[in-house]
Design a protein around this motif. Structure first.
Motif, short mmCIF file in Angstrom:
data_model
loop_
_atom_site.label_atom_id
_atom_site.label_comp_id
_atom_site.label_asym_id
_atom_site.label_seq_id
_atom_site.Cartn_x
_atom_site.Cartn_y
_atom_site.Cartn_z
N VAL A 94 0.84 -1.20 0.00
CA VAL A 94 0.00 0.00 0.00
C VAL A 94 0.88 1.25 0.00
O VAL A 94 0.60 2.23 -0.70
N LEU A 95 1.98 1.17 0.76
CA LEU A 95 2.92 2.29 0.80
C LEU A 95 3.53 2.56 -0.58
O LEU A 95 3.61 3.71 -1.02
N TYR A 96 3.96 1.50 -1.26
CA TYR A 96 4.47 1.65 -2.63
C TYR A 96 3.44 2.36 -3.49
O TYR A 96 3.74 3.29 -4.24
N MET A 97 2.21 1.90 -3.35
CA MET A 97 1.14 2.43 -4.18
C MET A 97 0.93 3.93 -3.91
O MET A 97 0.92 4.74 -4.84
N LEU A 98 0.78 4.27 -2.64
CA LEU A 98 0.50 5.66 -2.30
C LEU A 98 1.64 6.59 -2.73
O LEU A 98 1.42 7.63 -3.35
N VAL A 99 2.88 6.19 -2.38
CA VAL A 99 4.03 7.05 -2.67
C VAL A 99 4.22 7.23 -4.17
O VAL A 99 4.32 8.36 -4.67
N THR A 100 4.23 6.12 -4.91
CA THR A 100 4.52 6.25 -6.35
C THR A 100 3.39 7.00 -7.07
O THR A 100 3.66 7.88 -7.87
N VAL A 101 2.14 6.67 -6.77
CA VAL A 101 1.05 7.32 -7.50
C VAL A 101 0.99 8.82 -7.19
O VAL A 101 0.79 9.64 -8.09
N ALA A 102 1.20 9.18 -5.90
CA ALA A 102 1.15 10.60 -5.54
C ALA A 102 2.22 11.38 -6.29
O ALA A 102 1.95 12.42 -6.90
N ILE A 103 3.46 10.86 -6.27
CA ILE A 103 4.56 11.57 -6.93
C ILE A 103 4.35 11.62 -8.44
O ILE A 103 4.54 12.65 -9.09
N GLU A 104 3.91 10.49 -8.99
CA GLU A 104 3.68 10.44 -10.44
C GLU A 104 2.60 11.40 -10.89
O GLU A 104 2.67 11.96 -11.98
N LEU A 105 1.58 11.54 -10.05
CA LEU A 105 0.48 12.41 -10.43
C LEU A 105 0.99 13.85 -10.57
O LEU A 105 0.69 14.54 -11.55
N PHE A 169 21.00 -0.40 -0.49
CA PHE A 169 20.23 -1.64 -0.39
C PHE A 169 20.50 -2.37 0.91
O PHE A 169 20.27 -3.55 1.04
N GLY A 170 21.01 -1.61 1.91
CA GLY A 170 21.32 -2.23 3.18
C GLY A 170 20.24 -2.01 4.23
O GLY A 170 20.30 -2.55 5.32
N ASP A 171 19.23 -1.19 3.90
CA ASP A 171 18.21 -0.89 4.88
C ASP A 171 16.86 -0.66 4.19
O ASP A 171 16.83 -0.34 3.00
N THR A 172 15.78 -0.81 4.92
CA THR A 172 14.46 -0.76 4.30
C THR A 172 14.16 0.57 3.60
O THR A 172 13.80 0.57 2.43
N LEU A 173 14.34 1.67 4.31
CA LEU A 173 13.93 2.95 3.73
C LEU A 173 14.68 3.32 2.45
O LEU A 173 14.06 3.60 1.42
N PRO A 174 16.04 3.30 2.46
CA PRO A 174 16.73 3.64 1.20
C PRO A 174 16.40 2.65 0.07
O PRO A 174 16.25 3.07 -1.08
N ALA A 175 16.27 1.37 0.40
CA ALA A 175 15.93 0.39 -0.63
C ALA A 175 14.53 0.68 -1.18
O ALA A 175 14.30 0.61 -2.39
N PHE A 176 13.62 1.04 -0.29
CA PHE A 176 12.26 1.41 -0.69
C PHE A 176 12.30 2.61 -1.65
O PHE A 176 11.62 2.64 -2.68
N ILE A 177 13.14 3.60 -1.29
CA ILE A 177 13.26 4.79 -2.13
C ILE A 177 13.78 4.41 -3.52
O ILE A 177 13.24 4.84 -4.55
N ALA A 178 14.82 3.57 -3.55
CA ALA A 178 15.41 3.18 -4.83
C ALA A 178 14.38 2.47 -5.71
O ALA A 178 14.28 2.74 -6.92
N ILE A 179 13.60 1.57 -5.11
CA ILE A 179 12.58 0.85 -5.87
C ILE A 179 11.52 1.83 -6.38
O ILE A 179 11.12 1.77 -7.55
#
Lengths: 313, 279
Positions: A94-105, A169-179
């Motif tokens: 859900v977090l992927y969805m919210l973050v990517t769609v908001a920024i893309e919009l 890619f060593g921690d959740t938040l930066p890896a999440f950002i990269a994805i």
């Protein structure tokens, strides 16, 4: 808002005229014949396997022991739903969805406005916007993974305040950002093209009138442009949100689900294909399907998305 | 301010879209040894430009012989799936745009559902079914799902195009004594060709891009397409991806996309925007 107009039969619309009814019957038959192959094809690969997934999900069934198939009722579902991992993964998705769609919009809207107004170099802009759209998602994933890599990439040296040896890619938040970066890069163009189509529908006269009335650029945007392309925005958001909820390729390539970056699609894939747990994997498949339905339903209901606009009725 | 807005925006779009592409090209020229040792930076470091060595390796080295094979698979599977999908979609879209019949709503609703379908949900049962039917790890095993999943997009795009066609010509043909079918074949097909072509491009992009089916329904290079093949690329060191070789392979796999985009950008944009939103 367009209401549904039933145009199923010619007889329903007007008094049947003998010379029409024969024709309309033939037309009806021809129409059904022409769509039949498409219907069959769409159902073969979706409805039938989905029913099979429902069936498999009530068994304890592992491919490594195919003869050892036991009926377990809903226990796979109970196991999944009571597992922290399932909820954590769903939350992440859900977090992927919210973050990517908001920024893309936001970015997509800016791109659409630029493309709408651009006079010179139209072809160049169009060509470049289509490259991320057409590029293989896996390639985008690799490109960004290597870009973020501290061994062979460039992001660390370009970003101020980031150590050159920082491991994204060593921690959740930066890896999440990269994805998210890879996902956003690849799909923003699609969003911007849908929004561009919406922008084209906003009447220039209205904008001119607002200008004459002394509305600022910002007011025109919020009071004229956006309300007039509401249905285009909603359809774009709906499509992208459901697409983002299915996020898989980038995660597979960039982190392989490490550092808690797995999405629900990734978890389902892992259970089914990598661990051969067809029973459990099928239960997850059903849950994934239901959650997509739920999200679609929520978006359509909450924002009153006019799907007829998308279906062109 | 206003004068600068659009040029700045154009620049932003160009950088956004092209930077990662230039980056992957640049990476594909970094030498293999330097990648293993670490070669940070946007451009290959001092003396680490390998020229075409990486390209040569992924295309000719027996160690990577699965990659040329994957190119063949991808081209074959995508083209066949595109051709079949567009034929089926053309028939359906013609009916939707032109004819009144019971079940029109059903087709459109079904297409909408399929377009939003979580593909991974199908992986388990399809994996199971395909092995039962003996089409696991074959071309046909991928062509079928590609067709199904490209149909919604193709049907939308085509019905949008078909609404724009001057249908009086068809009626004229029918007045002249042609049947519905003849009128369709002789008059409409030539008029509809541009739309069909656009739908074909979009369909091809989808098939070329697919990853989920590619990794779940194949197990050897017999049918493994490019994206799946890239994901299983291994170099000398299993814990360190051969970045520059992968980059070279990635560039090769992007070439067809870039060519198609360069040739048909106007058509693709028209197709994407017409099929999606209509006020």
């Amino acid at each position: 808002m367009s209401t549904t107009v039933q145009t199923a039969t010619a007889q329903g619309k007007k008094a049947p005229r003998p010379e029409v009814s024969d024709r309309s019957r033939a037309e009806n038959r021809l129409g059904q014949k022409l769509v039949l192959p498409a219907i069959i094809l769409m159902l073969i690969v979706t409805a039938f396997p989905m029913l099979r997934a429902v069936w498999l999900s009530v068994f304890d069934y592992t491919l490594t022991a195919p003869d050892d198939r036991n009926f377990v009722g809903l226990s796979n579902y109970l196991t999944a739903l009571s597992d922290d991992l399932f909820w954590k993964t769903t939350g992440m998705t859900v977090l992927y969805m919210l973050v990517t769609v908001a920024i893309e919009l936001v970015i997509g809207f800016i791109f659409a406005m630029v493309m709408h107004r651009v006079i010179f170099a139209r072809g160049v802009v169009r060509t470049s916007i289509l490259i991320p759209y057409g590029i293989i998602t896996v390639v985008s994933g690799f490109a960004w993974q290597f870009a973020f890599s501290y061994q062979n990439g460039f992001v660390n040296s370009w970003l101020p305040g980031i150590e050159d040896s920082f491991n994204w890619f060593g921690d959740t938040l930066p890896a999440f950002i990269a994805i998210c970066v890879s996902e956003i890069w690849k799909t923003t163009p699609f969003m911007s093209l849908l929004l561009l189509a919406g922008l084209a529908q906003v009447s220039e006269d209205m904008l001119e009138a607002a200008k004459v009335d002394g509305a600022t650029w910002w007011q025109r945007l919020w009071k004229v442009v956006i309300p007039n392309m509401r249905s285009a925005i909603m359809v774009a958001v709906l499509f992208r949100a459901l697409d983002a909820y299915r996020i898989f390729d980038n995660i597979f390539v960039m982190t392989n689900g490490a550092e808690d970056t797995a999405s629900i699609s990734f978890l389902t894939y892992r259970q089914t294909i990598e661990q051969f747990q067809l029973g459990m994997g099928s239960a997850l498949s059903v849950l994934l399907f239901l959650s997509v339905l739920l999200i679609a339903f929520l978006i359509i209901k909450l924002f009153r998305v006019d799907l007829a606009a998308a279906r062109q009725e | 301010m206003k004068k600068l807005g659009v040029p700045l925006g154009v620049l932003l779009i160009l950088v956004w879209c092209l930077l990662p592409v230039v980056w992957i090209i640049s990476l594909s020229f970094k030498s293999e040894e330097s990648i293993t040792a670490g070669n940070p930076g946007f451009l290959p470091g001092e003396g680490t430009n390998a020229g075409w060595a990486n390209y040569d390796k992924v295309l000719t080295d027996p160690l990577y012989d699965y990659f040329p094979r994957a190119i063949l698979n991808s081209i074959g599977i995508s083209l066949i799936a595109t051709l079949l999908s567009v034929i089926v979609a053309t028939l359906a879209a013609y009916a939707i745009a032109r004819l009144e019949f019971k079940g029109k709503k059903l087709v459109l609703s079904l297409a909408l559902v399929i377009a939003m379908f979580p593909v991974v949900s199908l992986v388990g049962p399809l994996f199971d079914m395909w092995r039962t039917f003996g089409i696991y790890d074959t071309w046909i095993g991928l062509i079928i799902p590609y067709m199904s999943f490209t149909l919604p997009l193709a049907i939308w795009t085509l019905s949008a195009f078909f609404r724009e066609i001057p249908w009086e010509m068809e009626q004229a043909a029918q007045v002249d004594g042609a049947t519905s079918w003849q009128a369709f074949r002789k008059v409409i097909v030539p008029l509809a060709a541009p739309g069909v072509f656009t739908a074909a491009i979009l369909t091809f992009f989808f098939a070329w891009n697919d990853f989920v089916f590619g990794i779940s329904l194949t197990s050897t290079e017999a049918a493994r397409p490019i994206p799946a093949s890239l994901a299983f690329f291994v170099g000398a060191d299993p814990f360190n991806r051969p970045a520059s070789l992968l980059a070279a392979a990635a560039v090769i796999s992007t070439i067809p996309i870039i060519i198609v985009v360069l040739l048909f950008q106007r058509k693709i944009v028209a197709g994407l925007t017409s099929g999606a939103v209509k006020g």
